[in-house]
Design an enzyme around this catalytic site. Sequence first.
Site, short mmCIF file in Angstrom:
data_model
loop_
_atom_site.label_atom_id
_atom_site.label_comp_id
_atom_site.label_asym_id
_atom_site.label_seq_id
_atom_site.Cartn_x
_atom_site.Cartn_y
_atom_site.Cartn_z
N GLY A 239 0.78 -1.18 -0.03
CA GLY A 239 0.15 0.07 -0.09
C GLY A 239 0.65 1.34 -0.19
O GLY A 239 0.11 2.37 -0.07
N GLU A 277 4.06 -6.86 1.56
CA GLU A 277 3.38 -7.23 0.32
C GLU A 277 3.24 -5.68 -0.62
O GLU A 277 2.13 -5.58 -0.81
CB GLU A 277 2.16 -7.77 0.53
CG GLU A 277 1.88 -8.74 1.46
CD GLU A 277 0.43 -9.03 1.77
OE1 GLU A 277 -0.53 -8.45 1.14
OE2 GLU A 277 0.34 -10.05 2.59
N GLY A 279 3.55 -3.60 -4.13
CA GLY A 279 3.17 -3.75 -5.41
C GLY A 279 3.89 -2.45 -5.95
O GLY A 279 4.95 -2.40 -6.54
N ARG A 280 2.93 -1.52 -5.91
CA ARG A 280 3.04 -0.08 -6.61
C ARG A 280 4.33 0.39 -6.51
O ARG A 280 4.96 1.12 -7.23
CB ARG A 280 1.81 0.71 -6.28
CG ARG A 280 1.67 2.13 -7.16
CD ARG A 280 0.86 3.09 -6.49
NE ARG A 280 -0.23 2.51 -5.80
CZ ARG A 280 -1.45 2.46 -6.50
NH1 ARG A 280 -1.42 2.84 -7.85
NH2 ARG A 280 -2.52 1.79 -6.16
N ARG A 316 -6.52 2.97 -15.45
CA ARG A 316 -6.54 3.74 -14.08
C ARG A 316 -7.32 5.15 -14.27
O ARG A 316 -7.91 5.36 -13.40
CB ARG A 316 -5.30 3.83 -13.42
CG ARG A 316 -4.47 2.44 -13.26
CD ARG A 316 -3.10 2.79 -12.44
NE ARG A 316 -3.32 2.99 -11.03
CZ ARG A 316 -3.28 4.32 -10.65
NH1 ARG A 316 -2.99 5.30 -11.30
NH2 ARG A 316 -3.94 4.57 -9.30
N TYR A 320 -10.21 5.24 -12.03
CA TYR A 320 -10.30 6.01 -10.72
C TYR A 320 -9.91 7.34 -10.83
O TYR A 320 -9.66 8.12 -9.93
CB TYR A 320 -8.79 5.36 -10.01
CG TYR A 320 -8.81 3.92 -9.94
CD1 TYR A 320 -9.56 3.15 -9.09
CD2 TYR A 320 -7.63 3.45 -10.51
CE1 TYR A 320 -9.30 1.76 -8.96
CE2 TYR A 320 -7.33 1.87 -10.49
CZ TYR A 320 -8.31 1.15 -9.72
OH TYR A 320 -7.94 -0.20 -9.83
N CYS A 347 -14.27 3.42 -28.10
CA CYS A 347 -15.56 3.95 -28.33
C CYS A 347 -16.33 4.28 -26.67
O CYS A 347 -17.33 3.55 -26.59
CB CYS A 347 -16.45 3.14 -29.22
SG CYS A 347 -15.78 3.04 -30.67
N GLU A 348 -15.73 5.13 -26.06
CA GLU A 348 -16.14 5.36 -24.81
C GLU A 348 -15.67 6.99 -24.31
O GLU A 348 -14.70 7.24 -24.57
CB GLU A 348 -15.88 4.49 -23.91
CG GLU A 348 -16.11 3.11 -24.07
CD GLU A 348 -16.89 2.39 -22.71
OE1 GLU A 348 -17.38 3.26 -21.86
OE2 GLU A 348 -16.93 1.29 -22.68
N TYR A 375 -0.23 -1.69 -12.50
CA TYR A 375 -1.44 -1.79 -12.56
C TYR A 375 -1.66 -1.03 -13.74
O TYR A 375 -2.75 -0.25 -14.05
CB TYR A 375 -2.56 -0.99 -11.41
CG TYR A 375 -2.11 -1.49 -9.90
CD1 TYR A 375 -2.46 -2.90 -9.80
CD2 TYR A 375 -1.39 -0.78 -8.89
CE1 TYR A 375 -2.24 -3.44 -8.52
CE2 TYR A 375 -1.19 -1.27 -7.76
CZ TYR A 375 -1.64 -2.65 -7.44
OH TYR A 375 -1.28 -3.18 -6.26
N1 LLP Z 1 -1.67 -6.99 -0.68
C1 LLP Z 1 -2.85 -7.26 -0.81
C2 LLP Z 1 -3.55 -7.92 0.09
C3 LLP Z 1 -3.66 -6.62 -1.70
O1 LLP Z 1 -4.72 -6.52 -1.94
C4 LLP Z 1 -2.75 -5.40 -2.58
C5 LLP Z 1 -3.17 -4.64 -3.59
C6 LLP Z 1 -1.12 -5.42 -2.38
C7 LLP Z 1 -0.76 -6.09 -1.29
C8 LLP Z 1 -0.35 -4.42 -3.00
O2 LLP Z 1 -0.78 -2.98 -2.81
P1 LLP Z 1 0.43 -1.79 -3.48
O3 LLP Z 1 1.64 -1.95 -2.71
O4 LLP Z 1 0.54 -2.11 -4.81
O5 LLP Z 1 -0.29 -0.78 -3.07
N2 LLP Z 1 -5.59 -1.24 -9.24
C9 LLP Z 1 -5.49 -0.33 -8.03
C10 LLP Z 1 -4.69 -0.72 -7.18
C11 LLP Z 1 -5.30 -2.03 -6.58
C12 LLP Z 1 -4.73 -2.63 -5.26
C13 LLP Z 1 -5.31 -3.99 -4.79
N3 LLP Z 1 -4.54 -4.49 -3.75
C14 LLP Z 1 -4.62 0.91 -8.82
O6 LLP Z 1 -4.33 0.88 -10.12
O7 LLP Z 1 -4.59 1.85 -8.13
#
Ligand code: LLP
Length: 420
Positions: A239, A277, A279-280, A316, A320, A347-348, A375
């Site tokens: 997150g 965990e 990601g981003r 995105r 969002y 087409c949107e 993402y």
């Molecule tokens: N762990 C769990 C259980 C999650 O659901 C997520 C993301 C992460 C870790 C990784 O979170 P991060 O570090 O990437 O923030 N598609 C959306 C983001 C959806 C995130 C869903 N869960 C976007 O493009 O902003």
Amino acid sequence: MDAFQYRGNSLLVEDLPLSSVAERFGTPTYVYSRRAIVDAFAEFRRAAGTRDVLVCYALKANSNLAVIDLLAREGAGFDIVSGGELKRVLAAGGDPSRVVFSGVGKQETEMRMALEAGVRCFNVESESELLRLDRVAGALGRRAPVSLRVNPDVDAGTHPYISTGLRENKFGIAHDAALAAYRTAARLPNVEVIGIDCHIGSQITSIDPFMAALDKLLELVDTLHAEGIVLRHIDLGGGLGIRYADEEPPSREALFRAIFERIDRHPRGASFGLVFEFGRSIVGNAGVLLTRVEYLKSNAERRFAIVDAAMNDLMRPALYDAWHGVLPVEARDASPAQVYDIVGPVCESGDWLARGRKLAIAEGDLLAIASAGAYGMAMASNYNTRARAAEVIVDGSDAHLVRERESVESLFALERRLPR
Ligand code: LLP
């Protein structure tokens, strides 16, 4: 976006002009910097120092095999949410004993696959899931290592669609129901309780929500300990936000420092390992979406730059209202700038990548849509029968094609016409 810098008027990724990537691989193409990915992960590792910390990479942000492979080589663990993601980790050479399996809807086949692979932990999100996991593990003659994902009811202060730790969200087990769920887990024969988990949302730009969630988890850890349920790790999820526009998220180091301080103040703090965990914050600013301006067009209200990437490539903004920077690949100093909406061919009316951007551009120019490493491709679709973009990783001045552009034929290869 450190790996994407101008040299003169040309935008480079590491040492390679993005224009040469477009020439060689076409557009739209996702372009990632190897260095940026590795550096972001290394910063987490450095911040962890010698502590017992497993930094997992949340595959959902960008699950290209080459990205997984790079991070596996750096010693990352992985956070997965499907059997498909587990297969990717294994195919890319990741270590299953460093995998945590999250997600609210794990199917039996997925549980079996994960047990057979030997994942480190199942992050369980309901009592029903717990009972199912116990049964599946029992049938295989195994014990499933579990954490319960607790919903701490903390406001992550982020977009409602990516906020996951509020009472009203579908995620996790309510904080006040967690104790009962742990008691259930503790008496199941084929489940081994090893940890506690939460994930409160994504693109979080302050330390406070992480600390509030940690406090809630520590409270529970103490209650459980008093009952003889002893946990080995605390998983704080992912997150951590990145800078898209002017956000100022805490550094990885500052976040870890605050968490470690809080853990160290806990009487049994030294006995917990930590799991994350992310990601981003590992891949988000390591990639751009490279696209070409097809047409410039205006009406009474607005000017549009119609580009060859669309909402199917980068969802995105449509989903969002997300803001991504737009960088001309060859800057035109001399031309007058105009305010454009950057839109795709789908087409949107929701098919836009950026709105109201002042740019000096002409038809045929290349643009880089910034901060698209997370993402982006992972959420791409084939809407309007659009083949998904190619993906390229640049390493110094070398470009590696890590996913071919899809062929249109492959998009309907699984479909059948009716018999006559
Ligand atoms: N762990 C769990 C259980 C999650 O659901 C997520 C993301 C992460 C870790 C990784 O979170 P991060 O570090 O990437 O923030 N598609 C959306 C983001 C959806 C995130 C869903 N869960 C976007 O493009 O902003």
